[in-house]
Design a protein around this motif. Structure first.
Motif, PDB file in Angstrom:
ATOM      1  N   ASN A  36      -6.636   4.040   6.710  1.00 33.89           N
ATOM      2  CA  ASN A  36      -8.052   3.963   6.209  1.00 33.89           C
ATOM      3  C   ASN A  36      -7.985   2.454   5.282  1.00 33.89           C
ATOM      4  N   ILE A  37      -7.049   2.523   4.473  1.00 35.57           N
ATOM      5  CA  ILE A  37      -7.118   1.029   3.492  1.00 35.57           C
ATOM      6  C   ILE A  37      -6.892  -0.240   4.300  1.00 35.57           C
ATOM      7  N   THR A  67      -9.791   3.816  -4.961  1.00 40.13           N
ATOM      8  CA  THR A  67      -8.837   3.144  -6.199  1.00 40.13           C
ATOM      9  C   THR A  67      -7.932   1.938  -5.639  1.00 40.13           C
ATOM     10  N   ILE A  68      -7.174   2.480  -4.671  1.00 38.00           N
ATOM     11  CA  ILE A  68      -6.157   1.463  -4.079  1.00 38.00           C
ATOM     12  C   ILE A  68      -6.782   0.344  -3.590  1.00 38.00           C
ATOM     13  N   ILE A  69      -8.094   0.439  -2.969  1.00 37.07           N
ATOM     14  CA  ILE A  69      -8.630  -0.702  -2.415  1.00 37.07           C
ATOM     15  C   ILE A  69      -9.167  -1.504  -3.351  1.00 37.07           C
ATOM     16  N   GLN A  70      -9.622  -1.020  -4.565  1.00 41.39           N
ATOM     17  CA  GLN A  70      -9.893  -1.860  -5.875  1.00 41.39           C
ATOM     18  C   GLN A  70      -8.749  -2.731  -6.351  1.00 41.39           C
ATOM     19  N   LEU A  71      -7.841  -2.191  -6.333  1.00 39.48           N
ATOM     20  CA  LEU A  71      -6.523  -2.813  -6.948  1.00 39.48           C
ATOM     21  C   LEU A  71      -6.023  -3.894  -5.995  1.00 39.48           C
ATOM     22  N   LEU A  72      -6.383  -3.782  -4.720  1.00 37.24           N
ATOM     23  CA  LEU A  72      -6.089  -4.855  -3.578  1.00 37.24           C
ATOM     24  C   LEU A  72      -7.017  -5.893  -3.805  1.00 37.24           C
ATOM     25  N   ILE A 102       0.871  -1.188  -0.035  1.00 35.85           N
ATOM     26  CA  ILE A 102       0.098  -0.113   0.119  1.00 35.85           C
ATOM     27  C   ILE A 102       0.938   1.241  -0.023  1.00 35.85           C
ATOM     28  N   ARG A 103       1.757   1.446   0.821  1.00 35.64           N
ATOM     29  CA  ARG A 103       2.994   2.383   0.713  1.00 35.64           C
ATOM     30  C   ARG A 103       3.400   2.489  -0.592  1.00 35.64           C
ATOM     31  N   ARG A 104       3.969   1.500  -1.102  1.00 38.94           N
ATOM     32  CA  ARG A 104       4.453   1.702  -2.687  1.00 38.94           C
ATOM     33  C   ARG A 104       3.348   2.503  -3.562  1.00 38.94           C
ATOM     34  N   LEU A 105       2.115   1.770  -3.474  1.00 37.37           N
ATOM     35  CA  LEU A 105       0.973   2.447  -4.370  1.00 37.37           C
ATOM     36  C   LEU A 105       0.858   3.817  -4.181  1.00 37.37           C
ATOM     37  N   LEU A 106       0.706   4.218  -2.788  1.00 36.14           N
ATOM     38  CA  LEU A 106       0.439   5.611  -2.432  1.00 36.14           C
ATOM     39  C   LEU A 106       1.731   6.352  -2.950  1.00 36.14           C
ATOM     40  N   ASN A 107       2.913   5.759  -2.595  1.00 29.34           N
ATOM     41  CA  ASN A 107       4.103   6.881  -2.939  1.00 29.34           C
ATOM     42  C   ASN A 107       4.181   6.971  -4.512  1.00 29.34           C
ATOM     43  N   THR A 108       4.074   5.942  -5.143  1.00 32.16           N
ATOM     44  CA  THR A 108       4.292   5.893  -6.551  1.00 32.16           C
ATOM     45  C   THR A 108       2.962   6.576  -7.290  1.00 32.16           C
ATOM     46  N   TYR A 109       1.789   6.159  -7.099  1.00 30.11           N
ATOM     47  CA  TYR A 109       0.818   6.733  -7.843  1.00 30.11           C
ATOM     48  C   TYR A 109      -0.522   7.698  -7.011  1.00 30.11           C
ATOM     49  N   GLY A 110      -0.025   7.691  -5.798  1.00 26.03           N
ATOM     50  CA  GLY A 110      -1.026   8.408  -4.994  1.00 26.03           C
ATOM     51  C   GLY A 110      -1.109   9.922  -5.528  1.00 26.03           C
ATOM     52  N   ASP A 111       0.038  10.654  -5.679  1.00 21.69           N
ATOM     53  CA  ASP A 111      -0.374  12.162  -6.216  1.00 21.69           C
ATOM     54  C   ASP A 111      -0.914  12.062  -7.821  1.00 21.69           C
ATOM     55  N   SER A 112      -0.728  11.157  -8.466  1.00 18.58           N
ATOM     56  CA  SER A 112      -1.368  11.127  -9.737  1.00 18.58           C
ATOM     57  C   SER A 112      -2.878  10.974  -9.633  1.00 18.58           C
TER      58      SER A 112
END
Lengths: 163, 216
Positions: free
Chosen positions: B27-28, A42-47, A10-20
């Motif tokens: 949250n996630i 969006t990240i929850i959907q991916l997971l 999750i951290r990787r996803l947030l750091n890599t794509y969070g801003d976009s």
């Protein structure tokens, strides 16, 4: 404290794509709180769906597509439930004198706005945008062209629209 | 300064702070992250059923037409007897039966047995019995196997082209004569070779007449 595999992911996803994802959601919603929820969802959907990606480019495209769909759903939800959209000012408006750009983009129809964002901000090609938004490439090109023409009229500035 | 640059500059200022990211992470992690069971796609099943049904409907119509020699050879044993008998003019008062060229020995019982059954001493005196005829369409030749008096086996190759030359109309014949009377004849029609077995010996003129009828 050791991090779990899920947390690292999750951290990787947030750091890599969070801003976009956040920027895309904001371009749709103009609302920071809603945009943050879109990032989370969006990240929850991916997971949950855990799709296989051949490369990180596909992963980002999947996230952008999901974020765009969730944002549109949120817009419909807000319209149906007559929630007051928080007309928040972009943080940038106080730092730079570019609020007129944002105002101009906000005047565009949603279809043109999302194309402008993905083309200018994310640097996607029209073909990639077509895949993300699930449209024909010709339609994307037409929307992009119309959006540029509209912005030119709105801004009345000597922008270089050739890029 | 282009619009693109300005837009990027504007958007680059929009970013998530570390606190916001930590909050989102929390949250996630609390959210239900159970994998979604993907819906089974029925498309392959529908495609399989469609292909199966289409094949079941179409193939039976196509196969008999596209089949060449083999189905014809197989059908010959069951089909032509009545047709050929009907083709014999009544005034000739000559009956005959047709054995298929499919090669089954059962369809061609020994001449002696048949002759005894029929009480025909002439048939029993015939020098040989045709036991098998095999039409080899790929090699364009016909193999005739027959049993001699000494119970020996002879194999004779008669190229189809030679047969056809002997009869320009396409019907081919190889009459087996005994004392000037014909007991057996071979005839070809529509790519099939038939063995004509006459219950009573017929003169050559009758054989010619029968072949004419077969041609028609």
């Amino acid at each position: 404290m050791a991090l779990s595999v899920q947390e690292i992911r999750i951290r990787r996803l947030l750091n890599t794509y969070g801003d976009s994802i956040f920027r895309l959601a904001r371009s749709y919603l103009h609302n920071e709180a809603d945009a943050q929820e879109i990032v989370q969802d969006t990240i929850i959907q991916l997971l949950r769906y855990d799709p296989d990606f051949p490369d990180s480019g596909k992963e980002k495209a999947w996230l952008m597509k999901t974020a765009a769909n969730l944002s549109r759903n949120r817009i419909r939800f807000n319209q149906t439930h007559e929630t007051d959209e928080l007309q928040e000012q972009l943080a940038a408006e106080e730092k730079t004198d570019l609020s007129y750009v944002w105002d101009a983009v906000r005047q565009l129809p949603q279809k043109q706005r999302e194309v402008i964002h993905l083309f200018y901000q994310e640097g996607y090609s029209t073909k990639e945008i077509a895949e993300i938004l699930g449209r024909m490439e010709g339609t994307v090109r037409a929307d992009l062209s119309r959006a540029r023409a509209a912005l030119k009229t709105i801004l009345k500035e000597a922008y270089d629209f050739e890029e | 300064m282009t619009l693109k640059n300005n837009y990027r500059k504007l958007m680059d200022e929009v970013s998530l702070s570390e606190d916001q990211k930590e909050q989102m992470l929390a949250n996630i992690m609390r959210a239900d992250l159970q994998p979604v069971r993907r819906k089974r796609s029925w498309k392959p099943v529908y495609a399989f059923l469609t292909i199966g049904v289409c094949a079941g409907l179409v193939l039976p119509r196509i196969m008999p037409r596209s089949g060449s020699a083999a189905p014809m050879m197989a059908d010959a044993a069951a089909e032509p007897e009545e047709k050929m008998i009907n083709a014999v003019p009544a005034e000739q008062n000559t009956s005959f039966s047709i054995a298929s060229a499919s090669g089954s020995e059962d369809s061609l019982p020994a001449a002696e047995e048949r002759a005894e059954d029929a009480g025909d001493p002439l048939a029993a005196a015939l020098p040989f019995t045709v036991t098998q005829i095999t039409q080899d369409y790929h090699e364009e030749r016909t193999l005739i196997t027959y049993e001699g008096e000494e119970n020996s086996l002879y194999l004779t190759e008669i190229p189809e082209a030679v047969w056809k030359r002997s009869n320009d109309s396409g019907a081919i014949s190889l009459p087996c004569e005994k004392d000037g009377m014909i007991r057996y004849g071979l005839a070809e029609k529509d790519g099939m070779v038939y063995v004509l077995e006459f219950a009573e010996p017929v003169p050559p003129e009758t054989m010619e007449l029968l072949l004419e009828l077969i041609r028609e």
